[in-house]
Design a protein around this motif. Structure first.
Motif, short mmCIF file in Angstrom:
data_model
loop_
_atom_site.label_atom_id
_atom_site.label_comp_id
_atom_site.label_asym_id
_atom_site.label_seq_id
_atom_site.Cartn_x
_atom_site.Cartn_y
_atom_site.Cartn_z
N GLN A 82 0.82 -1.21 0.00
CA GLN A 82 0.00 0.00 0.00
C GLN A 82 0.86 1.25 0.00
O GLN A 82 0.57 2.22 -0.70
N ALA A 83 1.94 1.24 0.78
CA ALA A 83 2.83 2.41 0.84
C ALA A 83 3.51 2.63 -0.49
O ALA A 83 3.66 3.76 -0.95
N CYS A 84 3.94 1.54 -1.12
CA CYS A 84 4.61 1.67 -2.42
C CYS A 84 3.63 2.17 -3.47
O CYS A 84 3.95 3.02 -4.29
N ALA A 85 2.40 1.65 -3.45
CA ALA A 85 1.40 2.11 -4.40
C ALA A 85 1.11 3.59 -4.18
O ALA A 85 0.99 4.37 -5.13
N ALA A 86 1.03 4.01 -2.91
CA ALA A 86 0.78 5.42 -2.61
C ALA A 86 1.93 6.28 -3.10
O ALA A 86 1.73 7.39 -3.59
N ALA A 87 3.16 5.78 -2.96
CA ALA A 87 4.32 6.55 -3.41
C ALA A 87 4.23 6.81 -4.90
O ALA A 87 4.54 7.91 -5.37
N HIS A 88 3.81 5.81 -5.67
CA HIS A 88 3.69 6.00 -7.11
C HIS A 88 2.51 6.89 -7.46
O HIS A 88 2.56 7.65 -8.42
N GLU A 118 9.81 0.36 -10.05
CA GLU A 118 10.00 -0.44 -11.26
C GLU A 118 10.50 0.39 -12.43
O GLU A 118 11.28 -0.11 -13.26
N ARG A 119 10.08 1.63 -12.53
CA ARG A 119 10.52 2.46 -13.65
C ARG A 119 12.03 2.68 -13.62
O ARG A 119 12.72 2.54 -14.64
N SER A 120 12.57 3.01 -12.45
CA SER A 120 14.01 3.21 -12.34
C SER A 120 14.77 1.91 -12.57
O SER A 120 15.83 1.91 -13.20
N ARG A 121 14.23 0.81 -12.08
CA ARG A 121 14.89 -0.47 -12.28
C ARG A 121 14.94 -0.83 -13.76
O ARG A 121 15.95 -1.32 -14.27
N ARG A 122 13.84 -0.59 -14.48
CA ARG A 122 13.83 -0.88 -15.93
C ARG A 122 14.85 -0.03 -16.66
O ARG A 122 15.54 -0.50 -17.57
#
Length: 201
Positions: A6-12, A151-155
């Motif tokens: 949930q925190a990661c989703a909120a961050a995005h 995920e964007r930075s990792r890609r």
């Protein structure tokens, strides 16, 4: 969905919608000037940008003075970039912590999603800076890291040619939840073997 998800989703979700990328033949890359220094410091005051960074001892912002000092230090190589036809910078690519004795350094990047963009702009700017740094500073290895849910930075890192070398667990905090950091490294030859897939960055 657990609390970390949930925190990661909120961050995005805090990231404002990206300006639609347009096709362009090139992007420019240059050393920052006085206006760019203010922009870089301002970008890093935004929670949707600075939540992904750690400049040492948990600092996630850089004041204008710190950016100016980095510009004039041989330990850092900073370049701003933007799409052809637009003078105002849309982002920053940087190599920091240059250790000439060991031939190592660390890479990081940020982009303002509200400024003009073109397809593959961040990727092209990253490749140009990394080639320049390997050649000019005779480096052997450049490292990077990304929060495991970014995920964007990792890609982007993986498309450039960075290799994942491990996970530093439970070491990054976003909105009170803890995450890991995926660790990467890049050797000069890795740039020549990078993927040709587009990331629209």
């Amino acid at each position: 969905m657990n609390s970390e998800d949930q925190a990661c989703a909120a961050a995005h979700q805090t990231v404002r919608p990206r300006q639609t990328a347009t096709e362009c033949s090139s992007c420019w890359l240059r050393e920052p000037d006085g206006i760019d220094v203010n922009d870089i410091a301002a970008w890093l005051t935004k929670p949707d940008i600075n939540q992904w960074f750690d400049f040492g001892q948990g600092r996630q912002t850089l004041p204008v003075l710190a950016v100016r000092l980095m510009m004039h230090s041989d330990r850092h190589r900073l370049r701003v970039f933007g799409p052809a036809g637009h003078e105002v910078a849309s982002g920053l690519v940087a190599v920091s912590d240059l250790a000439h004795a060991f031939g190592t350094a660390s890479f990081w990047v940020l982009r303002d999603s509200q400024r003009p963009a073109c397809r593959d702009m961040t990727f092209a700017a990253s490749i140009r800076l990394l080639r320049e740094t390997f050649d000019a500073d005779r480096l052997h290895c450049i490292t990077a890291w990304a929060v495991d849910c970014n995920e964007r930075s990792r890609r982007l890192l993986e498309r450039i040619g960075f290799h994942s070398i491990g996970l530093q667990r439970d070491c990054h905090v976003i909105r009170g939840s803890r995450f890991g950091r995926v660790l990467y490294d890049l050797l000069p030859g890795d740039l020549d073997n990078r993927s040709t897939r587009g990331d629209n960055a």
